[in-house]
Design a protein around this motif. Structure first.
Motif, PDB file in Angstrom:
ATOM      1  N   HIS A 324      96.647 -23.190  37.103  1.00  0.00           N
ATOM      2  CA  HIS A 324      98.100 -23.385  37.050  1.00  0.00           C
ATOM      3  C   HIS A 324      98.460 -24.855  37.224  1.00  0.00           C
ATOM      4  CE1 HIS A 324      98.808 -19.236  36.664  1.00  0.00           C
ATOM      5  NE2 HIS A 324      98.843 -18.884  37.936  1.00  0.00           N
ATOM      6  N   ASN A 328     100.227 -27.400  34.444  1.00  0.00           N
ATOM      7  CA  ASN A 328     101.457 -28.123  34.742  1.00  0.00           C
ATOM      8  C   ASN A 328     101.283 -29.623  34.545  1.00  0.00           C
ATOM      9  OD1 ASN A 328     104.218 -27.771  35.729  1.00  0.00           O
ATOM     10  ND2 ASN A 328     103.560 -29.092  37.394  1.00  0.00           N
ATOM     11  N   TYR A 331     102.077 -31.602  31.240  1.00  0.00           N
ATOM     12  CA  TYR A 331     103.435 -31.972  30.852  1.00  0.00           C
ATOM     13  C   TYR A 331     103.924 -33.211  31.594  1.00  0.00           C
ATOM     14  CZ  TYR A 331     103.569 -27.487  28.526  1.00  0.00           C
ATOM     15  OH  TYR A 331     103.302 -26.434  27.688  1.00  0.00           O
ATOM     16  N   ASN A 333     103.801 -33.857  34.755  1.00  0.00           N
ATOM     17  CA  ASN A 333     104.390 -33.628  36.070  1.00  0.00           C
ATOM     18  C   ASN A 333     103.431 -33.927  37.207  1.00  0.00           C
ATOM     19  OD1 ASN A 333     106.798 -32.704  34.886  1.00  0.00           O
ATOM     20  ND2 ASN A 333     105.915 -30.690  34.575  1.00  0.00           N
ATOM     21  N   ARG A 359     109.919 -28.379  36.184  1.00  0.00           N
ATOM     22  CA  ARG A 359     108.686 -29.180  36.227  1.00  0.00           C
ATOM     23  C   ARG A 359     107.436 -28.327  36.382  1.00  0.00           C
ATOM     24  NH1 ARG A 359     112.845 -32.030  38.281  1.00  0.00           N
ATOM     25  NH2 ARG A 359     112.919 -30.723  40.129  1.00  0.00           N
ATOM     26  N   TRP A 360     107.546 -27.033  36.165  1.00  0.00           N
ATOM     27  CA  TRP A 360     106.391 -26.160  36.339  1.00  0.00           C
ATOM     28  C   TRP A 360     106.158 -25.358  35.073  1.00  0.00           C
ATOM     29  CZ3 TRP A 360     102.368 -26.212  39.220  1.00  0.00           C
ATOM     30  CH2 TRP A 360     101.561 -25.095  39.364  1.00  0.00           C
ATOM     31  N   ALA A 361     105.034 -25.630  34.410  1.00  0.00           N
ATOM     32  CA  ALA A 361     104.760 -25.018  33.110  1.00  0.00           C
ATOM     33  C   ALA A 361     104.010 -23.701  33.215  1.00  0.00           C
ATOM     34  CB  ALA A 361     103.961 -25.992  32.244  1.00  0.00           C
ATOM     35  N   ALA A 362     103.530 -23.360  34.410  1.00  0.00           N
ATOM     36  CA  ALA A 362     102.696 -22.162  34.520  1.00  0.00           C
ATOM     37  C   ALA A 362     103.509 -20.873  34.493  1.00  0.00           C
ATOM     38  CB  ALA A 362     101.866 -22.224  35.803  1.00  0.00           C
ATOM     39  N   ALA A 480     108.131 -28.329  29.711  1.00  0.00           N
ATOM     40  CA  ALA A 480     107.518 -27.360  30.617  1.00  0.00           C
ATOM     41  C   ALA A 480     108.252 -26.023  30.637  1.00  0.00           C
ATOM     42  CB  ALA A 480     107.458 -27.940  32.040  1.00  0.00           C
TER      43      ALA A 480
END
Length: 618
Positions: A324, A328, A331, A333, A359-362, A480
């Protein structure tokens, strides 16, 4: 005159002229200058500089026997011919013949031919020279075009490329050699497929493990400590670059014994599922047997996963947490060393809305859906046909509220969304004095809410900035989280969308509300005709081209009471307050049991020292 002209231009007259011309002239009246006769150097005995090209398919030590036999054979072969002088034996070992790439000896030999050092090349067969038809023919042509031309002699086929019919024969032989490689490639792929289907996996060398006599992975404790350190440092917030630097300073070795670590080698360890006991087979595949270039397997070929295939060095939840964090970091972050949770509003008019983490791509689209569904809306829906009309009031059943998109939208509240960026119009940012906002989404209602917050709010994004005394929009990077909106609302990732909004206020409580189901798609003019025929109705507006849904074709908007009921459900609250600043509650149905921060810290200190840990944190 006219008749005479017709006779001279008649077909029979023209034919007679041609016959007369092609009778030729008296041979005694023609001087013939003979061409220079070139020596046949296969028979003339003239000194020829000869090179030998040898290729073995693998660098297995057992192939050394094949190479030495070929080397001795061709030394004798050249020495037996009078006038032939062996210049050099060029040998590629462990290199496929289906591509010129990486065949250093072959390329060096061609360079020597261009430099005029070689007159003839001898090789065992066409398949040894090249298994790629295009490479084989183009290389032979290149050698023939040199001054002087360079001949290639294929011993098995007894073929000289400078002979008259060589290219026709060579083309057929090269095709056969290429197809032979194709067949071998298919057989090899079929063999690998059968192994994987039976759970028989390839086990290449891997840091942290050794192989027993049966090829099974067995933990190497000394190496396993390095693996644990890498994972724990990443969970603690270190970047791959920082980890690589520390491992190099500590003198830790890679599996191949290299003591100089790179960020890519660290990332390779962090993403290898074998460290948590699993095996995932066929992560890459080779689509073309000619160039041997591996590509990432994005469901192009079947993959095979076996859980708990061998003893794990890293627990599964730690491994998932690291994946995870890596997702993230892609991107931009960075790695914060924490795993955020989704928060969903549990009260007020925003009940069921999920806070967007920018800010969290997961997080995925389904995570937002499940989080919203976890807060059930217990209010009964108000049916539009159940609205009672008081005496003296107009009955507006059957009337529609016209869509705002059909009117002048230049100064309306709106946002423009792509799969990478989100931009608010100036009208929006001047609704609030705050420069930071939070985004909330309700997947079922297909609405987006913007509420003002402070800079220190966890999910805050800066949507405006001051310029010459006024607030202007600031483009928000959203790589993200924006793909999730596209997935939730069925948008096309190749297009931008514009959504109109409205400000809602209850005393000091303020929000901007956007109905995402009314999104307008921005369309390039060149796509206008195809969209008119297939999926949308383009309408020009202030020089821009938008595509509206086909469902808008036969209606001006929503039923008056349907929209009235939606507004009533949205804004209704028993206590008068809207609670628009509610922080929400955590949604994490399957929390990961990650190694505690204290245990991670202790392990890192034991490996690199507490002083080093504090220095890095600073």
């Amino acid at each position: 005159m006219k008749e005479r002209s017709n006779i001279l231009n008649s077909p029979s007259s023209k034919k007679e002229k041609i016959r007369e011309r092609y009778k030729g002239i008296d041979p005694d009246d023609l001087d013939i200058i003979p061409a220079v006769v070139h020596d046949d150097f296969y028979k003339s005995g003239k000194e020829q500089r000869v090179a030998v090209y040898v290729r073995v398919s693998t660098d297995d030590p057992r192939q050394t026997t094949s190479y030495e036999l070929q080397k001795n054979h061709y030394e004798d072969f050249v020495n037996q011919e009078p006038g032939w002088k062996l210049i050099k034996i060029y040998a590629d070992q462990g290199i496929s013949g289906t591509s010129m790439e990486h065949r250093e000896a072959f390329l060096n030999m061609v360079e020597d031919c261009e430099a005029g050092k070689i007159d003839m090349i001898i090789t065992k067969s066409v398949s040894r020279f090249a298994r790629n038809l295009v490479d084989c023919i183009s290389c032979v042509r290149k050698l023939k075009s040199m001054t002087p031309p360079v001949d290639v002699y294929f011993e098995t086929e007894r073929l000289h490329t400078l002979s008259g019919i060589s290219e026709l024969v060579l083309s057929n032989l090269a095709i056969q050699a290429q197809e032979e490689s194709h067949l071998k490639s298919d057989i090899m792929n079929a063999s690998i497929e059968m192994r994987f289907r039976r759970g028989i996996f390839l086990t290449p060398p891997l840091l942290g493990y050794d192989q027993d006599e049966n090829g099974n992975l067995v933990i190497n404790e000394e190496e396993a400590d390095t693996v644990r350190l890498i994972y724990f440092m990443y969970l603690y917030g270190y970047s791959c670059s920082a980890i690589a630097k520390i491992l190099t300073e500590l003198g830790k070795s890679t599996k191949l014994g290299n003591k100089l670590w790179s960020p890519s080698s660290v990332l390779g360890i962090l993403t290898n599922e074998r460290h948590c006991g699993d095996v995932l087979a066929r992560k890459t595949y080779t689509p073309d047997f000619l160039d041997h270039k591996a590509k990432k397997n994005c469901q192009n070929r079947p993959q095979y996963r076996q859980r708990n295939h061998h003893e794990a060095i890293i627990c599964r939840d730690d491994f998932i947490a690291v994946q995870h964090l890596i997702a993230n970091a892609k991107y931009g972050n960075g790695n914060k060393g924490i795993l955020p949770e989704l928060h969903v509003i549990a009260e007020g008019i925003l009940k069921g809305y999920v806070l967007v983490n920018p800010r969290w791509a997961a997080f995925k689209a389904e995570d937002y859906q499940k989080a919203s569904q976890s807060i059930a809306d217990e209010k009964d829906d108000i049916k539009s046909n159940a609205v009672a009309i008081k005496a003296g009031n107009f009955d507006l059943h059957g009337y529609e509220v016209a869509r705002a998109q059909f009117f002048d939208t230049l100064h309306k509240i709106s946002i423009t969304v792509s799969c990478h960026t989100l931009t608010f119009r100036t009208k929006c940012v001047r609704m609030f004095e705050e420069q930071f906002v939070e985004l909330l989404v309700h997947p079922k209602k297909q609405t987006l809410v913007v509420r003002p917050v402070t800079e220190k709010t966890p999910n805050a994004v800066q949507w405006s900035k001051a310029k010459k005394g006024s607030m202007i929009p600031r483009e928000i990077g959203g790589a993200a989280f924006l793909p999730n909106l596209y997935t939730l609302f069925g948008w096309d990732m190749a297009h931008k969308y514009r959504i109109l909004g409205v400000k809602k206020q209850n005393g000091a409580e303020r929000i901007l509300l956007f109905h995402l189901e009314y999104a307008e798609r921005l369309v390039a003019t060149k796509d206008k005709e195809s969209l008119m025929k297939k999926e949308a109705i383009p309408i020009t507006n202030s020089g821009m081209l938008f595509a509206y849904s086909n469902s808008w074709a036969n209606t001006f908007g929503k039923d008056f009471y349907e929209q009235y009921c939606e507004e009533a459900r949205m804004l209704h609250t028993d206590r008068g307050r809207w609670f628009t600043q509610s922080a929400g509650i955590s949604y994490n149905p399957d929390p990961l049991q990650i190694t505690s921060t204290e245990e991670i810290k202790n392990h890192i200190e034991a490996m690199i020292g507490s002083a080093k840990l504090e220095e890095t944190n600073e």
